[in-house]
Design a protein around this motif. Structure first.
Motif: not given
Length: 202
Positions: A135-136, A138, A169-170
């Protein structure tokens, strides 16, 4: 870390963090930075890893296969070094834009993947996806320029497309420029990078 710092004439400009490709040194990208913005401060760093005598920013297990454990460690090492350099050279730690080529672009991408605050933005020449399946953070407000070669044997187009999608997407704003070249830097991509940089930071 071995490095070169040059104080610019415009303190409002971002500090350009220069990150060379495999086998490069802290002096390789200085002409590129001069072409990009001759008024900005420069922090150019040599990678701490040696691969058969060639400096790199992190180890790899084979061509295109990264040592993820070392990548994570070296990413934090570089991030910490920038923080220390900001104190030493008295620049704004939150106003750093990375300019990386190949291996240097990969560790710049890794910085964004692991800690959003590490960079204000990045110019990535021929990068690959540093890590997958994570998960990246924000990345809203982060601006990224990617230069890619349609005939790049080291970084295939799918790598570029995947990296662009992951960053977007991030929340990052990503502009990608494609050239009909291989893995080498081209004048066309340098010109496009300068246009992108000037629009955002001039």
């Amino acid at each position: 870390m071995i490095h070169v710092f040059t104080k610019g004439t415009d303190p409002m400009k971002p500090v350009l963090l220069l990150l060379h490709g495999t086998g490069g040194t802290e002096r390789d990208l200085l002409p590129l930075a001069e072409r990009l913005d001759d008024t900005a401060s420069l922090l150019s760093v040599r990678g701490n890893v040696s691969e058969n005598g060639m400096p790199r920013f992190f180890r790899r297990l084979a061509e295109g296969i990264f040592d993820e454990e070392d990548l994570i460690f070296r990413t934090k090492e570089l991030d910490d070094f920038i923080t220390e350099s900001a104190e030493k050279y008295e620049f704004d730690r939150h106003n750093v834009v990375a300019v990386g080529y190949s291996n240097g672009a990969n560790i710049a991408s890794s910085m964004l993947f692991h800690r959003a605050e590490s960079l204000r933005g990045a110019i990535l020449h021929h990068p690959m996806v540093p890590r997958r399946g994570i998960d990246l953070p924000n990345l809203d407000g982060k601006n990224v320029f990617i230069a890619a070669g349609k005939n790049d044997p080291i970084c295939p187009p799918q790598e570029t497309e995947d990296l662009q999608a992951l960053l977007q997407n991030a929340g990052a704003s990503v502009e990608t420029f494609w050239d009909n070249q291989g893995h080498q830097l081209s004048y066309a991509e340098l010109d496009e990078a300068k246009k992108w940089y000037t629009t955002l930071f001039a």
